[in-house]
Design an enzyme around this catalytic site. Structure first.
Site, short mmCIF file in Angstrom:
data_model
loop_
_atom_site.label_atom_id
_atom_site.label_comp_id
_atom_site.label_asym_id
_atom_site.label_seq_id
_atom_site.Cartn_x
_atom_site.Cartn_y
_atom_site.Cartn_z
N HIS A 54 41.72 39.74 26.30
CA HIS A 54 41.79 38.73 25.23
C HIS A 54 40.42 38.10 25.00
O HIS A 54 39.71 37.81 25.95
CB HIS A 54 42.74 37.59 25.63
CG HIS A 54 44.14 38.02 25.90
ND1 HIS A 54 45.17 37.80 25.02
CD2 HIS A 54 44.68 38.65 26.96
CE1 HIS A 54 46.30 38.26 25.54
NE2 HIS A 54 46.03 38.79 26.71
N TYR B 24 49.11 27.81 23.83
CA TYR B 24 49.43 26.53 24.47
C TYR B 24 49.86 25.54 23.39
O TYR B 24 49.18 25.43 22.37
CB TYR B 24 48.18 25.96 25.15
CG TYR B 24 47.70 26.74 26.36
CD1 TYR B 24 48.03 26.33 27.65
CD2 TYR B 24 46.89 27.87 26.23
CE1 TYR B 24 47.59 27.03 28.77
CE2 TYR B 24 46.44 28.57 27.35
CZ TYR B 24 46.80 28.14 28.61
OH TYR B 24 46.35 28.84 29.71
N PRO C 122 48.99 24.82 36.86
CA PRO C 122 48.73 26.12 36.25
C PRO C 122 48.13 26.07 34.84
O PRO C 122 47.71 27.11 34.31
CB PRO C 122 50.12 26.78 36.21
CG PRO C 122 51.10 25.67 36.35
CD PRO C 122 50.42 24.58 37.11
N LYS D 272 43.82 28.76 36.74
CA LYS D 272 42.68 28.87 37.65
C LYS D 272 43.02 29.22 39.10
O LYS D 272 42.14 29.62 39.86
CB LYS D 272 41.89 27.53 37.68
CG LYS D 272 41.21 27.20 36.38
CD LYS D 272 40.15 28.21 36.05
CE LYS D 272 39.45 27.98 34.74
NZ LYS D 272 38.95 29.21 34.14
N TYR E 206 37.31 27.77 30.37
CA TYR E 206 38.51 28.61 30.42
C TYR E 206 38.12 30.03 30.84
O TYR E 206 38.80 30.67 31.65
CB TYR E 206 39.24 28.63 29.07
CG TYR E 206 40.63 29.19 29.17
CD1 TYR E 206 41.70 28.38 29.52
CD2 TYR E 206 40.87 30.55 28.98
CE1 TYR E 206 42.98 28.90 29.68
CE2 TYR E 206 42.15 31.08 29.13
CZ TYR E 206 43.20 30.25 29.47
OH TYR E 206 44.46 30.77 29.62
P1 RFL Z 1 49.59 32.67 48.11
O1 RFL Z 1 49.77 33.62 47.01
O2 RFL Z 1 50.51 31.53 48.22
O3 RFL Z 1 49.64 33.52 49.46
C1 RFL Z 1 49.70 32.91 50.72
C2 RFL Z 1 50.44 33.84 51.65
O4 RFL Z 1 50.48 33.27 52.96
C3 RFL Z 1 51.79 33.44 53.51
N1 RFL Z 1 51.98 32.41 54.54
C4 RFL Z 1 51.90 32.66 55.87
N2 RFL Z 1 51.67 33.80 56.55
C5 RFL Z 1 51.66 33.71 57.91
N3 RFL Z 1 51.91 32.56 58.59
C6 RFL Z 1 52.13 31.40 57.94
N4 RFL Z 1 52.35 30.27 58.61
C7 RFL Z 1 52.14 31.42 56.52
N5 RFL Z 1 52.35 30.47 55.56
C8 RFL Z 1 52.24 31.08 54.38
C9 RFL Z 1 52.70 33.30 52.30
O5 RFL Z 1 53.96 33.91 52.53
C10 RFL Z 1 51.90 34.02 51.22
O6 RFL Z 1 52.19 35.39 51.15
O7 RFL Z 1 48.10 32.07 48.14
P2 RFL Z 1 46.71 32.77 47.73
O8 RFL Z 1 46.62 34.15 48.32
O9 RFL Z 1 45.68 31.76 48.04
O10 RFL Z 1 46.81 32.99 46.15
C11 RFL Z 1 46.86 31.88 45.28
C12 RFL Z 1 47.72 32.18 44.05
O11 RFL Z 1 48.95 32.71 44.47
C13 RFL Z 1 47.95 30.93 43.17
O12 RFL Z 1 46.80 30.15 43.13
C14 RFL Z 1 48.33 31.29 41.73
O13 RFL Z 1 49.57 31.95 41.68
C15 RFL Z 1 48.37 30.04 40.85
N6 RFL Z 1 48.80 30.31 39.48
C16 RFL Z 1 47.92 30.82 38.54
N7 RFL Z 1 46.64 31.13 38.88
C17 RFL Z 1 45.80 31.73 37.97
O14 RFL Z 1 44.63 31.98 38.31
N8 RFL Z 1 46.21 32.04 36.68
C18 RFL Z 1 47.47 31.77 36.27
O15 RFL Z 1 47.81 32.14 35.14
C19 RFL Z 1 48.37 31.10 37.19
N9 RFL Z 1 49.63 30.83 36.82
C20 RFL Z 1 50.12 30.04 39.09
C21 RFL Z 1 50.50 30.30 37.73
C22 RFL Z 1 51.05 29.51 39.98
C23 RFL Z 1 52.34 29.25 39.55
N10 RFL Z 1 53.26 28.75 40.50
C24 RFL Z 1 54.42 29.45 40.88
C25 RFL Z 1 52.88 27.61 41.30
C26 RFL Z 1 51.78 30.03 37.30
C27 RFL Z 1 52.70 29.48 38.19
C28 RFL Z 1 54.07 29.15 37.65
C1 PHB Z 2 50.95 33.10 33.02
O1 PHB Z 2 50.83 34.09 32.28
O2 PHB Z 2 51.78 33.05 33.94
C2 PHB Z 2 50.08 31.92 32.77
C3 PHB Z 2 49.10 31.99 31.77
C4 PHB Z 2 48.29 30.89 31.54
C5 PHB Z 2 48.45 29.74 32.30
C6 PHB Z 2 49.41 29.69 33.29
C7 PHB Z 2 50.23 30.78 33.53
O3 PHB Z 2 47.66 28.67 32.04
#
Ligand code: RFL
Ligand code: PHB
Length: 394
Positions: A72, A200, A292, A296, A384
């Site tokens: 994009h 958005y 979110p 980031k 962004y």
């Molecule tokens: P994770 O993915 O949470 O992985 C951590 C892992 O550690 C395990 N764990 C353990 N393992 C052993 N012993 C323990 N005591 C443990 N405790 C936990 C867990 O089971 C897990 O597998 O962290 P990591 O690797 O730092 O990755 C971070 C990302 O997952 C997170 O920042 C993003 O998903 C956030 N996020 C978004 N980020 C973006 O850059 N772009 C996006 O568009 C975006 N959209 C989002 C998001 C997060 C969302 N939620 C669900 C909060 C949208 C949503 C809705």
């Molecule tokens: C997503 O595609 O899950 C998504 C995209 C943009 C955001 C957050 C989540 O700011």
């Protein structure tokens, strides 16, 4: 058991760190609390900055991402009663971003780990980093009914926001900053064609976001009060509410269908400083969470891992600890800029329960400024798209 780097957590941060270390000749063992199926079933992020795409591609993780990811130039913003406008990251900052699911990134990481016979132990419980302030740290854990001990040179805490790593740092040796937002996002995944742009919306009924995973998979979010439960939101109610928050031409373009995933996530920021305690280094959500809105979280996990892997490679391969010593400070500069941006965009795009008429008018004025000022527009586009990585051409 013995390894060079014990990695706690097999999410994107932990598995990517293990992959990059391997490519630099450094051994690691990943300890993941959940089953692989559970980790792969989590629906999370969708937007990868160009810098994240580069790190993944540089480390052999780009094949499917380059084939299936959707590139994009920018994202669209709409707000009630006004024309939409497009934040053009490519024009303003020379960078494009890619929509590609975190679930797919996670699959690619597991596939790469399997190809090199990496030691990734899932369902590892009671994981506990020990003696991290000495030069002989180790990690104890249970795996398949056995009590095990993993000796190592360093421990990487990549265990997400509820992980154990951060919790072993004594309170007087860390500073915790937190901001809790008074609403959550209800997210729906549906096997329907997405609308053209990431869009958005700021609307009197609340925020909405239209995003995508592939040409037949859409991801939508709406702002909901914190006390809402998933059971309160039938698919019909969700689609009606989503469409109500977009101008008619966008609402009409949204193709509805049965949801295949539905979840509510509260919005929150936190940062823990420093991201190091002795020989324990934190990376990703273990050290910081962002709402979110700015997309980031995953991107910060990638930049932390980039800095940490470079620092560990410098230690093991060149005998220098300078980068390990500056890791926390360097990572935190990028973290705080994304925390600030995510907080700012969250404030700009949501309706807050306690918003006064003054706050509302100020928000509208800011949106108007963004829509009409080239400088404001360029500033958002640059943030962004993602700020550069320090000391690298990324
Ligand atoms: P994770 O993915 O949470 O992985 C951590 C892992 O550690 C395990 N764990 C353990 N393992 C052993 N012993 C323990 N005591 C443990 N405790 C936990 C867990 O089971 C897990 O597998 O962290 P990591 O690797 O730092 O990755 C971070 C990302 O997952 C997170 O920042 C993003 O998903 C956030 N996020 C978004 N980020 C973006 O850059 N772009 C996006 O568009 C975006 N959209 C989002 C998001 C997060 C969302 N939620 C669900 C909060 C949208 C949503 C809705
Ligand atoms: C997503 O595609 O899950 C998504 C995209 C943009 C955001 C957050 C989540 O700011």
């Amino acid at each position: 058991m013995k390894t060079q780097v014990a990695i706690i957590g097999g999410g994107p941060a932990g598995l990517l760190l293990s992959e990059i270390l391997h490519r630099n000749g450094i051994e690691s063992v990943v300890l993941e609390r959940r089953s692989r199926a559970y980790v792969l079933g989590r629906i999370r992020a969708g937007v990868l900055e160009e810098g994240s795409v580069k790190v993944l591609c540089d480390n052999g993780l780009g094949d499917r991402l380059l084939r299936d990811g959707h590139v994009h130039d920018g994202a669209q913003l709409v707000w009630a009663g006004r024309d939409s406008f497009f934040i053009d990251c490519y024009k303003e900052a020379g960078k494009r971003f890619t929509t590609y699911g975190q679930t797919q990134v996670q699959e690619d990481l597991f596939a790469a780990a399997d190809r090199r016979n990496a030691t990734v132990l899932d369902e590892a419980t009671d994981v506990m980093p020990m003696d991290v302030t000495t030069d002989r740290p180790y990690v104890t854990f249970k795996h398949r009914g056995e009590n095990l001990r993993l000796d190592c040179d360093f421990v990487a805490g990549c265990d997400g926001k509820h992980g154990v790593s951060r919790s072993i740092i004594p309170a007087d040796q860390q500073k915790f900053y937190e901001k809790v937002f008074p609403f959550g996002w209800l997210g729906v995944l549906s096997e329907t064609p997405p609308i053209e742009h990431l869009t958005y919306a700021n609307h009197p009924r609340g925020f909405a976001l239209a995003s995508m995973r592939n040409p037949m998979l859409s991801r939508y979010y709406i702002q909901v009060p914190l006390d809402n439960r998933i059971e309160d939101w039938s698919d019909d109610r969700f689609w009606t509410e989503l469409k109500a928050r977009y101008p008619k031409e966008i609402a009409d373009a949204i193709v509805t269908g049965p949801s295949i995933e539905k979840s509510i996530a509260p919005l929150r920021s936190f940062v823990t400083e420093p991201m190091r305690y002795g020989r324990l280094f934190l990376a990703g959500d273990a050290a910081h969470i962002v709402p979110p809105t700015g997309a980031k979280g995953l991107n910060l996990a990638v930049s932390d891992v980039f800095y940490l892997s470079r620092a560990l490679a410098s230690h093991f391969n060149h005998g220098s600890d300078a980068m390990l010593d500056s890791y926390s400070e360097m990572a935190l500069r990028r973290v705080w800029s994304s925390v600030r941006f995510s907080w700012w965009l969250t404030n700009l795009m949501h309706r807050f329960p306690d918003m006064s008429e003054f706050d509302q008018r100020a928000q509208e004025a800011e949106l108007n400024f963004l829509a009409t000022s080239h400088h404001a527009h360029a500033s958002v586009a640059e943030q962004y798209a993602g700020l550069p990585f320090e000391g690298a051409h990324i």
